[in-house]
Design a protein around this motif. Structure first.
Motif, PDB file in Angstrom:
ATOM      1  N   GLN B 149       0.628  -1.448  -0.485  1.00 19.72           N
ATOM      2  CA  GLN B 149       0.364  -0.205   0.263  1.00 19.72           C
ATOM      3  C   GLN B 149       0.863   1.196  -0.027  1.00 19.72           C
ATOM      4  O   GLN B 149       0.693   2.059  -0.265  1.00 19.72           O
ATOM      5  CB  GLN B 149      -0.630  -0.310   1.275  1.00 19.72           C
ATOM      6  N   LEU B 150       1.991   0.832   0.595  1.00 18.52           N
ATOM      7  CA  LEU B 150       2.862   2.476   0.904  1.00 18.52           C
ATOM      8  C   LEU B 150       3.939   2.637  -0.636  1.00 18.52           C
ATOM      9  O   LEU B 150       4.389   3.500  -0.493  1.00 18.52           O
ATOM     10  CB  LEU B 150       3.916   2.213   1.933  1.00 18.52           C
ATOM     11  N   GLY B 151       3.711   1.317  -1.354  1.00 23.01           N
ATOM     12  CA  GLY B 151       4.533   1.769  -2.764  1.00 23.01           C
ATOM     13  C   GLY B 151       5.801   0.711  -2.713  1.00 23.01           C
ATOM     14  O   GLY B 151       6.843   1.125  -3.894  1.00 23.01           O
ATOM     15  N   ALA B 152       5.785  -0.029  -1.737  1.00 20.26           N
ATOM     16  CA  ALA B 152       7.201  -0.125  -1.411  1.00 20.26           C
ATOM     17  C   ALA B 152       7.183  -1.306  -1.574  1.00 20.26           C
ATOM     18  O   ALA B 152       6.266  -2.547  -2.009  1.00 20.26           O
ATOM     19  CB  ALA B 152       7.655  -0.110   0.132  1.00 20.26           C
ATOM     20  N   MET B 206       4.474   3.819  15.896  1.00 17.04           N
ATOM     21  CA  MET B 206       4.704   4.523  14.310  1.00 17.04           C
ATOM     22  C   MET B 206       4.082   4.089  13.161  1.00 17.04           C
ATOM     23  O   MET B 206       3.689   6.114  12.850  1.00 17.04           O
ATOM     24  CB  MET B 206       6.542   3.548  13.859  1.00 17.04           C
ATOM     25  N   ALA B 207       3.220   3.935  12.659  1.00 17.81           N
ATOM     26  CA  ALA B 207       1.839   4.194  12.118  1.00 17.81           C
ATOM     27  C   ALA B 207       0.897   4.918  12.270  1.00 17.81           C
ATOM     28  O   ALA B 207       0.623   5.778  11.133  1.00 17.81           O
ATOM     29  CB  ALA B 207       0.668   2.983  11.861  1.00 17.81           C
ATOM     30  N   GLU B 208       0.770   5.338  14.006  1.00 14.71           N
ATOM     31  CA  GLU B 208       0.519   6.696  14.033  1.00 14.71           C
ATOM     32  C   GLU B 208       0.846   7.744  13.034  1.00 14.71           C
ATOM     33  O   GLU B 208       0.499   8.539  13.084  1.00 14.71           O
ATOM     34  CB  GLU B 208      -0.674   6.467  15.267  1.00 14.71           C
ATOM     35  N   ASP B 214      -5.304   3.936   9.986  1.00 15.14           N
ATOM     36  CA  ASP B 214      -6.109   2.605   9.006  1.00 15.14           C
ATOM     37  C   ASP B 214      -5.311   1.159   9.912  1.00 15.14           C
ATOM     38  O   ASP B 214      -5.699   0.054   9.730  1.00 15.14           O
ATOM     39  CB  ASP B 214      -6.961   2.980   7.957  1.00 15.14           C
ATOM     40  N   MET B 215      -4.121   1.827   9.132  1.00 14.63           N
ATOM     41  CA  MET B 215      -2.849   0.420  10.069  1.00 14.63           C
ATOM     42  C   MET B 215      -2.607   0.377  10.734  1.00 14.63           C
ATOM     43  O   MET B 215      -2.400  -0.336  10.940  1.00 14.63           O
ATOM     44  CB  MET B 215      -1.847   1.341   8.387  1.00 14.63           C
ATOM     45  N   ALA B 216      -3.203   1.346  12.043  1.00 14.95           N
ATOM     46  CA  ALA B 216      -2.763   0.826  12.882  1.00 14.95           C
ATOM     47  C   ALA B 216      -3.543   0.631  13.696  1.00 14.95           C
ATOM     48  O   ALA B 216      -3.613  -0.309  14.915  1.00 14.95           O
ATOM     49  CB  ALA B 216      -2.425   2.658  13.892  1.00 14.95           C
ATOM     50  N   ALA B 217      -4.627   0.805  13.260  1.00 13.11           N
ATOM     51  CA  ALA B 217      -6.052  -0.066  13.510  1.00 13.11           C
ATOM     52  C   ALA B 217      -5.576  -1.854  13.509  1.00 13.11           C
ATOM     53  O   ALA B 217      -6.298  -2.233  14.483  1.00 13.11           O
ATOM     54  CB  ALA B 217      -7.207   0.233  13.228  1.00 13.11           C
ATOM     55  N   ARG B 218      -5.494  -1.867  12.752  1.00 14.71           N
ATOM     56  CA  ARG B 218      -4.835  -3.666  11.752  1.00 14.71           C
ATOM     57  C   ARG B 218      -4.279  -3.782  12.851  1.00 14.71           C
ATOM     58  O   ARG B 218      -4.135  -4.704  13.117  1.00 14.71           O
ATOM     59  CB  ARG B 218      -5.197  -3.083  10.198  1.00 14.71           C
TER      60      ARG B 218
END
Lengths: 389, 248
Positions: B149-152, B206-208, B214-218
């Motif tokens: 998702q982050l393009g990496a 870090m996600a936050e 959304d990522m942090a929630a997952r």
């Protein structure tokens, strides 16, 4: 009465077989087995690896025997695997290193005492005091990097103290070459002792070259680099004792006899019945190889193998602590140095060796750095610090 | 087959000084005798200096490649501008991915050990271990998806991912050795799970910080599962250890 080499036909080559399961069998216990069981495992891995190395070198220089060399070499390779895989994975590379140095000290000391040629015996005592020092440096490394007591491996059989300091063991190549024995007059035991030490030192060199880069700690990386260099010198030294005029088949026969002799010595001293059965099986295999090579010698050189290696094996190598001999040698000979093939006093060391090592040590000495102020104590030197809290 | 009880049996361990009083006495002749003396002998300074000199001169383990897709690259560029370092986040995502993949393999080995000793842990079904193993795989796939998702590139081994291999080398050796007991294995899994749990906590923070709520929630959901893993493995380990003690 020791083993008669040609009375027993040994296991025929076509019956010397293995399965992968046998090769990767159950290891010894690092904790419960006697330290000399590990000494035998390491020594015999060295003997087998020398055999594989020699048979490859022989094949490169001889077209006629390539098939028999390949046939025997395959078996030797699997013998080495079976033996080396007896070391359990709970040995760290550094713990195995302590085991290697215990082999170097105890076996060199034992052979030095049974060697009838005074010059070769002197050479073994000279090398002994250098390996003895390596033990002290590695024990310091183990204590100060891993927080472990090397005596858990040594089981109090082998002292941990300085020998001829590693920092002064670095010599110019010409001062590592020795005078070879004479193939026509040397006793079979003399020929075999030299081969055993070449084998032990060569595998130690190869082991340090292999595991040195596995360490992250620069202190360890430097120390392995330094001691591997001495092992290279030791291989040079012991290898130069071998008479270069021996024929290829003569050398091959001697290698097989020496393998049989070493396995025979292991059989005589092994208390672990499972491991003893392996030594017995390997001895029978080697007697089969000896017979096989003996036939080649009769056919191609019209010579009787007995004239090269005698009828019977010498008295077995004692696998026991040589502490008193090592201490006595240390007290008398620690200051010996080498001038070409001769042993001289400290003051007479050639400038070539001094110049060589001054440069090698010019950015610091790993062996001195790691062990500065180190004295071995049961349970590591940290127990000493705790007392002073 | 060494059961947890057998692995604590009384036997002929030869590693201690008391194995042979005569040999120990000779050995001690080379040790310092007066332990009440000040520790003039210990000098760690030389060793510390050598280490420091190498540390100053060292290159890093490696680097993190820039995101490859245009969308990801733009995002990364934007974050860089605001002072945040998306590559540090990618590095930690790579670490988590490596850890969860390795964790699944650690459980594969543990399941083999469990099956060989199935009678030791009464009331525990192998399916419980398999479930944890499958959750480690699911977490790896979750992290992989986030990296994409982050393009990496999720197939990159980042420096922190590389270090996971170094850090867990001993854990894998401990679990895969046929001679180690189920209790030893569970002890090792517990260490692995505790590190794992802490890793997720950092990743959530870090996600936050990266604005990836959304990522942090997952990741929070994953962390909850990891907390359950710690709870279960600790419970099994303690039960087995206490039981072994009683049996002895």
């Amino acid at each position: 009465m020791t083993l008669a080499l040609f009375d027993d036909r040994g296991t025929p080559l076509d019956r010397q077989r293995f399965t992968w399961r046998e090769l990767a069998g159950k290891p010894i216990s690092k904790l419960d087995d006697d330290a000399f069981t590990r000494v035998r495992v390491i020594l015999m891995n060295g003997i087998e690896s020398e055999q594989v190395r020699f048979l490859h070198a022989a094949a490169r220089m001889n077209g006629e025997h390539r098939l028999p060399l390949a046939q025997v070499r395959r078996i030797e390779h699997h013998q080495q695997t079976m033996v080396n895989w007896l070391l359990g994975a709970d040995h760290s590379p550094l713990e195995t290193t302590i085991g290697y140095e215990q082999v170097a000290i105890e076996i060199t000391a034992a052979l030095a005492q049974q060697e009838p040629d005074p010059y070769l015996a002197q050479t073994y005592r000279f090398g002994l005091l250098e390996d003895f020092d390596h033990m002290y440096r590695y024990a310091a490394l183990m204590d100060r990097v891993e927080g472990k007591d090397a005596n858990n491996i040594l089981q109090s059989y082998t002292d941990i103290a300085p020998g001829r300091p590693t920092v002064v063991e670095h010599r110019a190549p010409e001062n590592d070459l020795r005078k070879p024995f004479d193939r026509r007059t040397a006793a079979p035991i003399t020929k075999m002792n030299a081969l055993t030490l070449v084998a032990a030192e060569h595998q130690t060199h190869d082991y340090y070259m292999h595991v040195g880069p596995l360490f992250a700690d620069p202190v360890a990386r430097q120390l392995y680099a330094e001691i591997a260099s001495i092992e290279e010198q030791h291989v040079t030294q012991y290898e130069s004792l071998l008479d270069p005029t021996q024929t290829l088949l003569e050398q091959w026969l001697l290698h097989e006899a020496n393998e049989a002799y070493n396995y025979y010595s292991c059989v005589q001293s092994e208390p672990n019945s499972r491991i003893k059965a392996i030594w017995e099986r390997m001895l029978d295999y080697e007697l089969g190889h000896l017979r096989f090579v003996g036939e080649l010698m009769k056919k191609h050189e019209r010579r009787d193998p007995v004239e090269v290696i005698g009828e019977r094996l010498p008295e077995p190598i004692p696998f026991e602590s040589q502490r008193e001999f090592v201490r006595a040698t240390l007290a008398k000979e620690v200051d010996l140095r080498a001038d070409g093939p001769d042993y001289v006093s400290l003051e007479e060391e050639p400038q070539s060796s001094i110049d060589y090592r001054n440069h090698m040590n010019s950015e610091g000495s790993p062996s001195e750095t790691v062990s500065k102020g180190y004295t071995w104590r049961p349970g590591t030197e940290l127990t000493r610090q705790a007392v002073n809290l | 087959m060494p059961t947890s009880t057998a692995s604590t049996r009384l036997g002929k361990n030869r590693t201690g000084m008391q194995t042979s009083p005569a040999l120990a006495k000779a050995m001690l002749e080379n040790a310092e005798e007066d332990v009440t003396e000040p520790t003039a002998s210990f000098d760690g300074q030389a060793l510390a200096e050598m280490r420091a000199s190498y540390i100053r001169d060292a290159d890093p383990l490696g680097s993190i490649p820039p995101p490859t897709t245009a969308k990801g690259a733009a995002k990364s560029g934007a974050k860089m501008m605001t002072g945040k370092r998306p590559q540090a986040f990618l590095d930690k995502l790579g670490e988590r991915l490596a850890y969860e993949r390795g964790g699944a393999r650690l459980y594969d080995a543990a399941i083999a050990k469990f099956l060989a000793h199935a009678s030791e842990l009464r009331g525990v079904n192998v399916e419980e271990l398999r479930q944890i193993r499958d959750e480690e795989v699911a977490h790896a796939l979750l992290v992989q998806e986030c990296i994409e998702q982050l393009g990496a590139d999720p197939t990159v081994q980042t420096p922190s991912a590389d270090l996971v291999g170094v850090q867990t080398m001993g854990l894998l050796q401990a679990v895969t050795d046929p001679r180690t007991s189920l209790a030893h294995t569970l002890n090792t899994l517990l260490a692995a799970e505790l590190i794992d749990e802490a890793g997720w906590e950092i990743l959530i923070a870090m996600a936050e910080n990266m604005g990836q709520s959304d990522m942090a929630a997952r990741f929070r959901e994953a962390e909850e599962r990891e907390q359950e893993h710690v709870f279960k493995v600790r419970g099994w380990y303690e039960a087995l250890t206490v039981e072994t003690e009683r049996l002895v």
